[in-house]
Motif scaffolding. Sequence first.
Motif, PDB file in Angstrom:
ATOM      1  N   GLY A 115      40.585  53.565  31.780  1.00  0.00           N
ATOM      2  CA  GLY A 115      40.800  52.288  32.436  1.00  0.00           C
ATOM      3  C   GLY A 115      41.006  52.474  33.921  1.00  0.00           C
ATOM      4  O   GLY A 115      41.398  53.550  34.367  1.00  0.00           O
ATOM      5  N   ASN A 116      40.731  51.441  34.696  1.00  0.00           N
ATOM      6  CA  ASN A 116      40.953  51.481  36.139  1.00  0.00           C
ATOM      7  C   ASN A 116      42.277  50.819  36.463  1.00  0.00           C
ATOM      8  O   ASN A 116      42.502  49.660  36.115  1.00  0.00           O
ATOM      9  CB  ASN A 116      39.814  50.756  36.867  1.00  0.00           C
ATOM     10  CG  ASN A 116      38.507  51.517  36.740  1.00  0.00           C
ATOM     11  OD1 ASN A 116      38.491  52.730  36.895  1.00  0.00           O
ATOM     12  ND2 ASN A 116      37.432  50.815  36.449  1.00  0.00           N
ATOM     13  N   TYR A 117      43.150  51.542  37.128  1.00  0.00           N
ATOM     14  CA  TYR A 117      44.500  51.078  37.396  1.00  0.00           C
ATOM     15  C   TYR A 117      44.882  51.352  38.846  1.00  0.00           C
ATOM     16  O   TYR A 117      44.199  52.076  39.564  1.00  0.00           O
ATOM     17  CB  TYR A 117      45.504  51.764  36.456  1.00  0.00           C
ATOM     18  CG  TYR A 117      45.147  51.628  34.986  1.00  0.00           C
ATOM     19  CD1 TYR A 117      45.344  50.425  34.325  1.00  0.00           C
ATOM     20  CD2 TYR A 117      44.598  52.698  34.278  1.00  0.00           C
ATOM     21  CE1 TYR A 117      45.015  50.289  32.985  1.00  0.00           C
ATOM     22  CE2 TYR A 117      44.267  52.571  32.941  1.00  0.00           C
ATOM     23  CZ  TYR A 117      44.477  51.367  32.300  1.00  0.00           C
ATOM     24  OH  TYR A 117      44.133  51.232  30.975  1.00  0.00           O
ATOM     25  N   SER A 118      46.007  50.767  39.228  1.00  0.00           N
ATOM     26  CA  SER A 118      46.558  51.023  40.561  1.00  0.00           C
ATOM     27  C   SER A 118      47.634  52.099  40.453  1.00  0.00           C
ATOM     28  O   SER A 118      48.413  52.110  39.504  1.00  0.00           O
ATOM     29  CB  SER A 118      47.175  49.741  41.143  1.00  0.00           C
ATOM     30  OG  SER A 118      46.202  48.724  41.262  1.00  0.00           O
ATOM     31  N   VAL A 119      47.683  52.967  41.447  1.00  0.00           N
ATOM     32  CA  VAL A 119      48.696  54.024  41.470  1.00  0.00           C
ATOM     33  C   VAL A 119      49.589  53.815  42.673  1.00  0.00           C
ATOM     34  O   VAL A 119      49.120  53.589  43.788  1.00  0.00           O
ATOM     35  CB  VAL A 119      48.037  55.419  41.530  1.00  0.00           C
ATOM     36  CG1 VAL A 119      49.106  56.501  41.605  1.00  0.00           C
ATOM     37  CG2 VAL A 119      47.162  55.641  40.308  1.00  0.00           C
TER      38      VAL A 119
END
Length: 408
Positions: A115-119
């Motif tokens: 999945g594409n997430y914010s860090v």
Amino acid sequence: MDVKQSFFTALRNMSVNKVRCLQVVLGMAVGVASVVTLLNISQPMFDVADYVFSQYNSPDTINFSVMTNENNIRRIGIEDMRQLAIDNPDIIKAVSPHIYARLPLSIKGASGENGNYSVFGVDENYMQTMSGLSLAAGRFFKPMEIDREQKVCVVGYSVNENLAGNALGSTLRIWGENYKVIGVFDLCAADYNLGVLIPYTNLKRLQGEITTPRYDSNDKFYVDTYYMKANGVENIGKARLAAEAMLKEKSGEMNRDWYYMSASYRYFQESAKTGIYQTLYCFVLFAVVVLFVGGVGIMNMMLSGVQARIREIGIRKAFGATEQDIKKQFLTEAVIISLLGGLLGCVFGVAGTYIGCWLTITPLKFLHFSIVPFAIALLVAVGTGALFGVYPARQAAKMEPVAAINAD
């Protein structure tokens, strides 16, 4: 002539010029639909803004960013900000770095889910700066883990769900490094639900020092962002002044080598509402313009009707109709035409409300229809028809019976 007769007379006159009539009715319908849409989505938009910021539950959190020229040897660091909190315990509760990953991230868990997430890179004090954050499972960072750049992370609610609900204790691969999940956030603000938090020391190492050009020059600036929790909303201003005094003491007066920007979440919430007001103003302007055009269309149509019915007006006057009777007839017809447009506009307004919610990203769960917006819109339509029907009605009423009967 009673209202029923006026209604059928209006329908008869509308059928004489179907194209012009259709234009007038559609013009009024679009204007009324705009009013319905405006009234239906205005409150939900404000409710969404309040709901979103209530998830953060941090009106007294201040986003504080210091921009330092890359050639400036004096750069404000986390130690300076922590000392600021120590020196001002009555107005500042906590301070934490806040680094956002500039590149999109794809993580992979043991289950193979991607999945594409914010860090975000933060320290052990971060949860104190964001009151809306709470842990559903596990724990948050310890100071030792921050200092030693240990590969641990805390994930958002949605990240955990996407990893089959058992992210705690598993290993995530972040930019080629394995991070152990030590905590899972409860359901909260959207960006944290889809976020992964790691020690800021790790993120600085992974990203390196990032610079950005200033808007009015080609100079490069480091951007150091901190979240500072004031001791209540009444101390937001004092906390910002204390931080500004510390910055000036260490770096001198603001100049082209350094500057800062700060805004509280309370300010962000008010700014969001200001943006909503501006959006609604555009709706209002559009509705006013369309209603005006529709009103002008009604007036032109009625004036044409007056010219086409000169003989009818003369005959009615010859048989005893007064000027008030003629005015009433034509005003009633104008109102009936605008009311037909208003009823059609109410139908269009329902569709417009859903389109408006989509355009303004307003969840439908905040949308609640009531009879009031439709009633107001119909009153506006009737008022517009009456207003723009006055002039044609006067023109018809002041005709001389003999001249009208003998007109070609």
